[in-house]
Design a protein around this motif. Structure first.
Motif, PDB file in Angstrom:
ATOM      1  N   UNK A  71      47.732  47.462  42.134  1.00  0.00           N
ATOM      2  CA  UNK A  71      46.866  48.432  42.814  1.00  0.00           C
ATOM      3  C   UNK A  71      45.538  48.596  42.077  1.00  0.00           C
ATOM      4  N   UNK A  72      45.606  48.755  40.754  1.00  0.00           N
ATOM      5  CA  UNK A  72      44.381  48.891  39.952  1.00  0.00           C
ATOM      6  C   UNK A  72      43.516  47.640  40.088  1.00  0.00           C
ATOM      7  N   UNK A  73      44.136  46.477  39.978  1.00  0.00           N
ATOM      8  CA  UNK A  73      43.388  45.217  40.064  1.00  0.00           C
ATOM      9  C   UNK A  73      42.796  45.017  41.447  1.00  0.00           C
ATOM     10  N   UNK A  74      43.534  45.377  42.481  1.00  0.00           N
ATOM     11  CA  UNK A  74      43.033  45.239  43.852  1.00  0.00           C
ATOM     12  C   UNK A  74      41.785  46.087  44.063  1.00  0.00           C
ATOM     13  N   UNK A  75      41.849  47.341  43.654  1.00  0.00           N
ATOM     14  CA  UNK A  75      40.713  48.244  43.824  1.00  0.00           C
ATOM     15  C   UNK A  75      39.507  47.738  43.038  1.00  0.00           C
ATOM     16  N   UNK A  76      39.758  47.304  41.798  1.00  0.00           N
ATOM     17  CA  UNK A  76      38.663  46.827  40.943  1.00  0.00           C
ATOM     18  C   UNK A  76      37.999  45.588  41.537  1.00  0.00           C
ATOM     19  N   UNK A  77      38.783  44.586  41.889  1.00  0.00           N
ATOM     20  CA  UNK A  77      38.226  43.331  42.415  1.00  0.00           C
ATOM     21  C   UNK A  77      37.572  43.574  43.777  1.00  0.00           C
ATOM     22  N   UNK A  78      38.168  44.418  44.618  1.00  0.00           N
ATOM     23  CA  UNK A  78      37.601  44.689  45.940  1.00  0.00           C
ATOM     24  C   UNK A  78      36.242  45.377  45.831  1.00  0.00           C
ATOM     25  N   UNK A  79      36.137  46.322  44.904  1.00  0.00           N
ATOM     26  CA  UNK A  79      34.852  47.000  44.704  1.00  0.00           C
ATOM     27  C   UNK A  79      33.833  46.047  44.094  1.00  0.00           C
ATOM     28  N   UNK A  80      34.286  45.199  43.190  1.00  0.00           N
ATOM     29  CA  UNK A  80      33.415  44.204  42.550  1.00  0.00           C
ATOM     30  C   UNK A  80      32.873  43.233  43.586  1.00  0.00           C
ATOM     31  N   UNK A  81      33.735  42.804  44.514  1.00  0.00           N
ATOM     32  CA  UNK A  81      33.326  41.862  45.548  1.00  0.00           C
ATOM     33  C   UNK A  81      32.749  42.559  46.788  1.00  0.00           C
ATOM     34  N   UNK A  82      32.774  43.896  46.769  1.00  0.00           N
ATOM     35  CA  UNK A  82      32.283  44.695  47.887  1.00  0.00           C
ATOM     36  C   UNK A  82      32.990  44.333  49.200  1.00  0.00           C
ATOM     37  N   UNK A  83      34.306  44.257  49.145  1.00  0.00           N
ATOM     38  CA  UNK A  83      35.089  43.903  50.337  1.00  0.00           C
ATOM     39  C   UNK A  83      36.186  44.932  50.602  1.00  0.00           C
ATOM     40  N   UNK A  84      36.020  46.131  50.031  1.00  0.00           N
ATOM     41  CA  UNK A  84      37.043  47.159  50.276  1.00  0.00           C
ATOM     42  C   UNK A  84      37.045  47.487  51.762  1.00  0.00           C
ATOM     43  N   UNK A  85      38.220  47.412  52.380  1.00  0.00           N
ATOM     44  CA  UNK A  85      38.316  47.517  53.836  1.00  0.00           C
ATOM     45  C   UNK A  85      39.544  48.319  54.244  1.00  0.00           C
ATOM     46  N   UNK A  86      39.678  48.508  55.557  1.00  0.00           N
ATOM     47  CA  UNK A  86      40.865  49.177  56.077  1.00  0.00           C
ATOM     48  C   UNK A  86      42.108  48.353  55.763  1.00  0.00           C
ATOM     49  N   UNK A  87      41.959  47.022  55.805  1.00  0.00           N
ATOM     50  CA  UNK A  87      43.089  46.152  55.496  1.00  0.00           C
ATOM     51  C   UNK A  87      43.624  46.408  54.100  1.00  0.00           C
ATOM     52  N   UNK A  88      42.735  46.529  53.130  1.00  0.00           N
ATOM     53  CA  UNK A  88      43.158  46.834  51.768  1.00  0.00           C
ATOM     54  C   UNK A  88      43.764  48.229  51.710  1.00  0.00           C
ATOM     55  N   UNK A  89      43.113  49.173  52.389  1.00  0.00           N
ATOM     56  CA  UNK A  89      43.618  50.544  52.399  1.00  0.00           C
ATOM     57  C   UNK A  89      45.026  50.635  52.959  1.00  0.00           C
ATOM     58  N   UNK A  90      45.271  49.948  54.088  1.00  0.00           N
ATOM     59  CA  UNK A  90      46.597  49.982  54.706  1.00  0.00           C
ATOM     60  C   UNK A  90      47.643  49.271  53.846  1.00  0.00           C
ATOM     61  N   UNK A  91      47.256  48.157  53.253  1.00  0.00           N
ATOM     62  CA  UNK A  91      48.187  47.424  52.383  1.00  0.00           C
ATOM     63  C   UNK A  91      48.588  48.280  51.191  1.00  0.00           C
ATOM     64  N   UNK A  92      47.608  48.908  50.548  1.00  0.00           N
ATOM     65  CA  UNK A  92      47.899  49.747  49.391  1.00  0.00           C
ATOM     66  C   UNK A  92      48.689  50.988  49.797  1.00  0.00           C
ATOM     67  N   UNK A  93      48.399  51.516  50.989  1.00  0.00           N
ATOM     68  CA  UNK A  93      49.131  52.684  51.485  1.00  0.00           C
ATOM     69  C   UNK A  93      50.627  52.382  51.580  1.00  0.00           C
ATOM     70  N   UNK A  94      50.962  51.224  52.152  1.00  0.00           N
ATOM     71  CA  UNK A  94      52.374  50.850  52.292  1.00  0.00           C
ATOM     72  C   UNK A  94      52.995  50.582  50.926  1.00  0.00           C
ATOM     73  N   UNK A  95      52.279  49.877  50.063  1.00  0.00           N
ATOM     74  CA  UNK A  95      52.801  49.611  48.717  1.00  0.00           C
ATOM     75  C   UNK A  95      53.088  50.916  47.975  1.00  0.00           C
ATOM     76  N   UNK A  96      52.166  51.877  48.110  1.00  0.00           N
ATOM     77  CA  UNK A  96      52.328  53.156  47.408  1.00  0.00           C
ATOM     78  C   UNK A  96      53.441  53.993  48.031  1.00  0.00           C
ATOM     79  N   UNK A  97      53.421  54.145  49.362  1.00  0.00           N
ATOM     80  CA  UNK A  97      54.419  54.996  50.022  1.00  0.00           C
ATOM     81  C   UNK A  97      55.837  54.449  49.851  1.00  0.00           C
TER      82      UNK A  97
END
Length: 321
Positions: free
Chosen positions: A64-90
Motif C-alpha cells: 500500500x505504501x509503495x503503491x501510493x508513493x509510486x503512483x504519486x511519483x508517476x502522477x497516475x493516482x486514479x480511481x482504479x488504484x483507490x478501489x484496489x487499495x480499498x479492497x486490499x484494506x477492507x
C-alpha cells in the motif's frame, strides 16, 4: 511506465517487507503468540502450532505504501488504484480481526462466517457504487463471444467475484509458501495484462503486491517462520478479483486463479458428496491436503501447484493477448 519505475515498484515493497518482517516475528515470539493448528487438519501439521501468523499485515502495508508513493511519483493516482487499495484494506481488515481474535483472544475460530460475509458483501457494494459513479462500463468481457452489458446485475457479479475469490485464496492458504507463490504468479499475469492495456495504475498495484509477496516468501517457505494469516489471504483474493474487474478481464481469473478454483471446488465436492452420499471423494479437503494424505511431501504439493498456476496463467495470457 519505464522499466526503472517497474523495478522501483517491486523493490520498494520488497525492501519494506524484508526489513519489517523480522521485527514482527520477534514480537510474536517474545509474546509467545502463534497460530493454533485446527484439530481436523493433518496431524503432522501440529508441529506448526505456535508459529507466528498475521504476516500478511507486513506485505500489505508495504504494498500500500509503495503503491501510493509510486503512483504519486508517476502522477497516475486514479480511481482504479483507490478501489484496489480499498479492497486490499477492507478485506485485510476483516482478516486482521479474524486473526486477532484467534491469536490474542485465544478463540480458534475467530470471526463467524456470517460476520466475514457481511463485511465482504459491504465491500462489494461500495466498490460497485464507486465504479458506477465514475461511469465505468457494466459489460462482461466474454472474449470470443464479445461483450454483454448486464447493467445492475454487474453489481451482483462484482460482489460474487470479490467474496468468492477472497475465500478461495483463504482456503488455499494451508501449506508453507503455497499462496505466496500462486498469488505472485496470478498478480504477475495481471501485471502483464495491465502493461499491455497501458493501465499503469493497475500495473503499479500488481507490482507492489508481487514485491511484498517475494519478500514474505523468504520467511514463509518451509519451514515457515511466519504465516500470512487471514489478513493476507482474504486481501490477496479480493485484490485479484478487483484487478480482474478493473482490467475488464473478469473471466480470466478462472484460469489465472485455477489453483484457487480447484481448492474451492474440492471443498464443495467433498461437502456435497458427504451430505448426499455419506462418502468423501477426497481423503481430506481442500485438495492440497488430499495429496499430503496420499504421501506427497508438503514441498512437492506446493511446487506442483505453483507449476499448475504458472501453466494456467501462461495459457490465459496467450488467449487474452
Amino acid at each position: 511506465m519505464q522499466w526503472t519505475e517497474v523495478i522501483v515498484a517491486i523493490v520498494s515493497s520488497f525492501a519494506l517487507t524484508i526489513m519489517a518482517m523480522p521485527i514482527v516475528i520477534g514480537f510474536f515470539r517474545t509474546k509467545q503468540l502463534g497460530q493454533t493448528t485446527r484439530d481436523e487438519g493433518p496431524k503432522w501439521h501440529e508441529v506448526k502450532t505456535g508459529t507466528p501468523t498475521m504476516g500478511g499485515v507486513v506485505f500489505l502495508v508495504a504494498a500500500i505504501i509503495s503503491t501510493i508513493w509510486v503512483a504519486l511519483w508517476q502522477d497516475v493516482f486514479s480511481l482504479g488504484i483507490g478501489l484496489s487499495l480499498f479492497i486490499l484494506v477492507l478485506y485485510g481488515l476483516l482478516g486482521f480481526l479474524d486473526d486477532f481474535i484467534k491469536v490474542f483472544k485465544k478463540r480458534n475460530l475467530g470471526l463467524t462466517s456470517k460476520q466475514k460475509l457481511i463485511g465482504q458483501i459491504l465491500g462489494g457494494v461500495l466498490f460497485f457504487a464507486a465504479y458506477l459513479y465514475d461511469g465505468l462500463p457494466t459489460e462482461l468481457n466474454l472474449y470470443f463471444l464479445g461483450t454483454i452489458d448486464i447493467g445492475w446485475f454487474y453489481g451482483l457479479f462484482i460482489i460474487f467475484w470479490l467474496v468468492g475469490f477472497s475465500n478461495a485464496v483463504n482456503l488455499t492458504d494451508g501449506l508453507d509458501g503455497l499462496v505466496a507463490g500462486t498469488a505472485s504468479i496470478a498478480y504477475g499475469a495481471y501485471a502483464i495484462i495491465a502493461w499491455n492495456q497501458q493501465q499503469t495504475d493497475i500495473l503499479i498495484v500488481c507490482l507492489t503486491v508481487i514485491g511484498g509477496l517475494i519478500g514474505f516468501f523468504f520467511f514463509n517457505k518451509k519451514p515457515a517462520k511466519i504465516f500470512m494469516g487471514d489478513v493476507g489471504s482474504l486481501a490477496l483474493g479480493g485484490g485479484l478479483a478487483a484487478v480482474s474487474i478493473l482490467l475488464h478481464q473478469e473471466w480470466s481469473l478462472l484460469l489465472i486463479g485455477l489453483v484457487f478454483v480447484m481448492e474451492t471446488a474440492s471443498v464443495m465436492i467433498q461437502v456435497t458428496s458427504f451430505k448426499l452420499r455419506g462418502k468423501r471423494v477426497f481423503k481430506m479437503s481442500p485438495i492440497h491436503h488430499h495429496f499430503e494424505m496420499s504421501g506427497w511431501s508438503e514441498w512437492r504439493v506446493v511446487v506442483t501447484f505453483w507449476a499448475i498456476g504458472l501453466v494456467a496463467a501462461i495459457l490465459c495470457l496467450l488467449i487474452v493477448l
